[in-house]
Enzyme design. Structure first.
Site, short mmCIF file in Angstrom:
data_model
loop_
_atom_site.label_atom_id
_atom_site.label_comp_id
_atom_site.label_asym_id
_atom_site.label_seq_id
_atom_site.Cartn_x
_atom_site.Cartn_y
_atom_site.Cartn_z
N ASP A 34 0.87 -1.16 0.00
CA ASP A 34 0.00 0.00 0.00
C ASP A 34 0.92 1.23 0.00
OD1 ASP A 34 -2.23 1.70 0.45
OD2 ASP A 34 -1.83 1.64 2.62
N ASP A 45 -0.02 5.07 0.99
CA ASP A 45 -0.21 6.02 2.10
C ASP A 45 -0.26 5.28 3.44
OD1 ASP A 45 -0.36 8.12 0.23
OD2 ASP A 45 -2.50 7.77 -0.06
MG MG Z 1 -2.88 3.14 3.58
#
Ligand code: MG
Ligand code: ZN
Length: 159
Positions: A8, A10
């Site tokens: 992922d 962020d």
């Molecule tokens: Mg995230």
């Protein structure tokens, strides 16, 4: 067939700047501690690195696709300058309910499968949200829910 770590973005690679706020430029993109080294270690252990990220700010008209693409180019260059490699970044620009690629759906993983040969049994998804874990499980890789990529890498390298 290559073992792969899906990351992922962020909250794993860069700091989250808050709910319903979006990183708009490189100046706001704060890379979390140990990320460069973590990616390098995974590369050295034979993992390809594929980032899968939801960026609904684009559909909301808050972010432009050009700006996100530019960020991703800079991120990949930065990682390369640190001795590591991000093999690809797949992004969902849509809002919830508009597509089949917004995590927890698996469309981004399927896009990656068109470009890479992925050994799912030896692959992982690392994220900081339940939706990341759900997506990884649906796709069929092992998952790690964490806020620390270095901690996740320790676990992966024990494998
Ligand atoms: Mg995230
Ligand atoms: Zn999408």
């Amino acid at each position: 067939m290559l073992k792969t770590v899906f990351l992922d973005r962020d909250g794993i690679i860069n700091e989250n700047i808050g709910m319903h706020r979006y990183v708009e430029n490189w100046e706001q993109f704060r890379i979390l501690p140990g990320v460069e080294d973590s990616i390098k270690k995974l590369n050295e252990a034979g993992y390809q690195i594929i980032v899968v990220t939801n960026q609904s700010g684009i559909a909301r008209g808050i972010l432009s696709k050009e700006c996100v693409d530019d960020l991703h180019r800079r991120l990949r260059t930065h990682i390369e300058q640190s001795g590591g490699k991000i093999d690809a970044i797949y992004m969902c620009p849509h809002k919830e309910g508009e597509c089949n690629c917004r995590k927890p759906q698996i469309g981004l993983f399927l896009q990656a499968e068109r470009d890479f040969i992925i050994d799912k049994k030896r692959s992982w998804m690392v994220g900081d949200s339940e939706t990341d874990v759900e997506a990884g499980e649906s796709y069929g890789v092992r998952t790690i829910l964490t806020k620390s990529l270095p901690a996740a890498v320790e676990r992966i390298l024990e494998d």
